[in-house]
Design a protein around this motif. Structure first.
Motif, mmCIF file in Angstrom:
data_model
loop_
_atom_site.group_PDB
_atom_site.id
_atom_site.type_symbol
_atom_site.label_atom_id
_atom_site.label_comp_id
_atom_site.label_asym_id
_atom_site.label_seq_id
_atom_site.Cartn_x
_atom_site.Cartn_y
_atom_site.Cartn_z
ATOM 1 N N MET A 1 -8.587 9.019 -107.205
ATOM 2 C CA MET A 1 -8.586 10.156 -106.313
ATOM 3 C C MET A 1 -8.832 11.420 -107.132
ATOM 4 O O MET A 1 -8.240 11.621 -108.183
ATOM 5 N N ALA A 2 -9.684 12.272 -106.611
ATOM 6 C CA ALA A 2 -9.988 13.537 -107.273
ATOM 7 C C ALA A 2 -8.904 14.565 -106.958
ATOM 8 O O ALA A 2 -8.275 14.522 -105.901
ATOM 9 N N THR A 3 -8.703 15.491 -107.870
ATOM 10 C CA THR A 3 -7.744 16.572 -107.654
ATOM 11 C C THR A 3 -8.522 17.857 -107.420
ATOM 12 O O THR A 3 -9.035 18.462 -108.339
ATOM 13 N N TYR A 4 -8.610 18.242 -106.166
ATOM 14 C CA TYR A 4 -9.320 19.462 -105.792
ATOM 15 C C TYR A 4 -8.404 20.675 -105.812
ATOM 16 O O TYR A 4 -8.843 21.779 -106.087
ATOM 17 N N ILE A 5 -7.131 20.471 -105.460
ATOM 18 C CA ILE A 5 -6.167 21.575 -105.414
ATOM 19 C C ILE A 5 -4.844 21.119 -106.002
ATOM 20 O O ILE A 5 -4.571 19.925 -106.122
ATOM 21 N N THR A 6 -4.032 22.097 -106.349
ATOM 22 C CA THR A 6 -2.670 21.856 -106.816
ATOM 23 C C THR A 6 -1.725 22.693 -105.960
ATOM 24 O O THR A 6 -2.163 23.555 -105.186
ATOM 25 N N VAL A 7 -0.445 22.448 -106.107
ATOM 26 C CA VAL A 7 0.544 23.245 -105.388
ATOM 27 C C VAL A 7 0.400 24.712 -105.779
ATOM 28 O O VAL A 7 0.472 25.612 -104.931
ATOM 29 N N ALA A 8 0.144 24.975 -107.066
ATOM 30 C CA ALA A 8 -0.029 26.359 -107.524
ATOM 31 C C ALA A 8 -1.238 27.009 -106.863
ATOM 32 O O ALA A 8 -1.196 28.203 -106.515
ATOM 33 N N ASP A 9 -2.323 26.248 -106.676
ATOM 34 C CA ASP A 9 -3.507 26.784 -105.991
ATOM 35 C C ASP A 9 -3.169 27.195 -104.561
ATOM 36 O O ASP A 9 -3.547 28.265 -104.099
ATOM 37 N N VAL A 10 -2.467 26.315 -103.843
ATOM 38 C CA VAL A 10 -2.124 26.600 -102.447
ATOM 39 C C VAL A 10 -1.170 27.787 -102.378
ATOM 40 O O VAL A 10 -1.321 28.665 -101.525
ATOM 41 N N ASP A 11 -0.204 27.848 -103.288
ATOM 42 C CA ASP A 11 0.712 28.994 -103.331
ATOM 43 C C ASP A 11 -0.049 30.291 -103.579
ATOM 44 O O ASP A 11 0.257 31.322 -102.989
ATOM 45 N N ALA A 12 -1.070 30.245 -104.449
ATOM 46 C CA ALA A 12 -1.858 31.444 -104.745
ATOM 47 C C ALA A 12 -2.700 31.874 -103.548
ATOM 48 O O ALA A 12 -2.883 33.068 -103.297
ATOM 49 N N ILE A 13 -3.198 30.910 -102.787
ATOM 50 C CA ILE A 13 -4.066 31.226 -101.646
ATOM 51 C C ILE A 13 -3.259 31.674 -100.429
ATOM 52 O O ILE A 13 -3.605 32.654 -99.769
ATOM 53 N N LEU A 14 -2.183 30.952 -100.128
ATOM 54 C CA LEU A 14 -1.439 31.185 -98.885
ATOM 55 C C LEU A 14 -0.064 31.821 -99.065
ATOM 56 O O LEU A 14 0.606 32.104 -98.080
ATOM 57 N N GLY A 15 0.355 32.005 -100.296
ATOM 58 C CA GLY A 15 1.717 32.481 -100.536
ATOM 59 C C GLY A 15 2.662 31.294 -100.638
ATOM 60 O O GLY A 15 2.340 30.185 -100.215
ATOM 61 N N SER A 16 3.823 31.508 -101.168
ATOM 62 C CA SER A 16 4.735 30.391 -101.442
ATOM 63 C C SER A 16 5.479 29.880 -100.214
ATOM 64 O O SER A 16 6.138 28.848 -100.283
ATOM 65 N N ALA A 17 5.366 30.551 -99.090
ATOM 66 C CA ALA A 17 6.116 30.150 -97.896
ATOM 67 C C ALA A 17 5.323 29.229 -96.976
ATOM 68 O O ALA A 17 5.714 29.010 -95.839
ATOM 69 N N TRP A 18 4.216 28.637 -97.437
ATOM 70 C CA TRP A 18 3.383 27.802 -96.562
ATOM 71 C C TRP A 18 4.064 26.509 -96.165
ATOM 72 O O TRP A 18 3.706 25.906 -95.147
ATOM 73 N N ALA A 19 5.038 26.058 -96.943
ATOM 74 C CA ALA A 19 5.791 24.833 -96.635
ATOM 75 C C ALA A 19 7.090 24.838 -97.429
ATOM 76 O O ALA A 19 7.190 25.523 -98.450
ATOM 77 N N PRO A 20 8.071 24.074 -96.977
ATOM 78 C CA PRO A 20 9.286 23.930 -97.782
ATOM 79 C C PRO A 20 8.951 23.284 -99.130
ATOM 80 O O PRO A 20 8.043 22.455 -99.219
ATOM 81 N N ASP A 21 9.666 23.667 -100.168
ATOM 82 C CA ASP A 21 9.374 23.176 -101.513
ATOM 83 C C ASP A 21 9.378 21.657 -101.618
ATOM 84 O O ASP A 21 8.596 21.075 -102.360
ATOM 85 N N ASP A 22 10.246 20.985 -100.855
ATOM 86 C CA ASP A 22 10.333 19.528 -100.950
ATOM 87 C C ASP A 22 9.146 18.824 -100.289
ATOM 88 O O ASP A 22 8.942 17.632 -100.502
#
Length: 129
Positions: free
Chosen positions: A1-22
């Protein structure tokens, strides 16, 4: 499986509140699996385009809500009646059209729109000479 994004990428794009940390790691894993299954053509994995990262972020949000791989059970109720002479028979059944993109969550539709330049047709193939 390819890695297109990481949690850090999503946090940078949408802010850290896009989902609960777990739920973030699993949501990103599902988004990467979904993107990999699309067989995107021409994506430079060493410098992933911003549109692909944005699409991955949208997919991660949908995945964090449990809707990325959710089965759709909504449809329409249809009835058919046949009459032959004095005999009538009726059949009622549910119908669902899974081929429509409107049955996809809006975040998935947006992501697929962003990925348009890299998606290949299911009816095309490469010819090598």
């Amino acid at each position: 499986m390819a890695t297109y994004i990481t949690v850090a990428d999503v946090d940078a794009i949408l802010g850290s509140a896009w989902a609960p940390d777990d739920k973030k790691a699993r949501a990103v894993l599902q988004a990467n699996a979904y993107l990999t299954s699309l067989n995107l053509a021409g994506v430079d994995m060493s410098a992933i385009p911003e549109e692909v990262k944005q699409a991955g972020a949208e997919l991660a949000v949908v995945a964090s809500q449990g809707k990325l791989y959710q089965q759709h059970t909504e449809g329409s109720l249809e009835a058919k009646t046949v009459k032959a002479g004095s005999v009538t028979t009726s059949k009622t059944f549910a119908s669902i059209d899974t081929t429509k993109s409107s049955s996809l969550p809006d975040g998935v539709q947006f992501a697929l729109g962003l990925l348009g330049p890299w998606r290949t047709s299911a009816f095309s193939f490469n010819v090598y000479r």
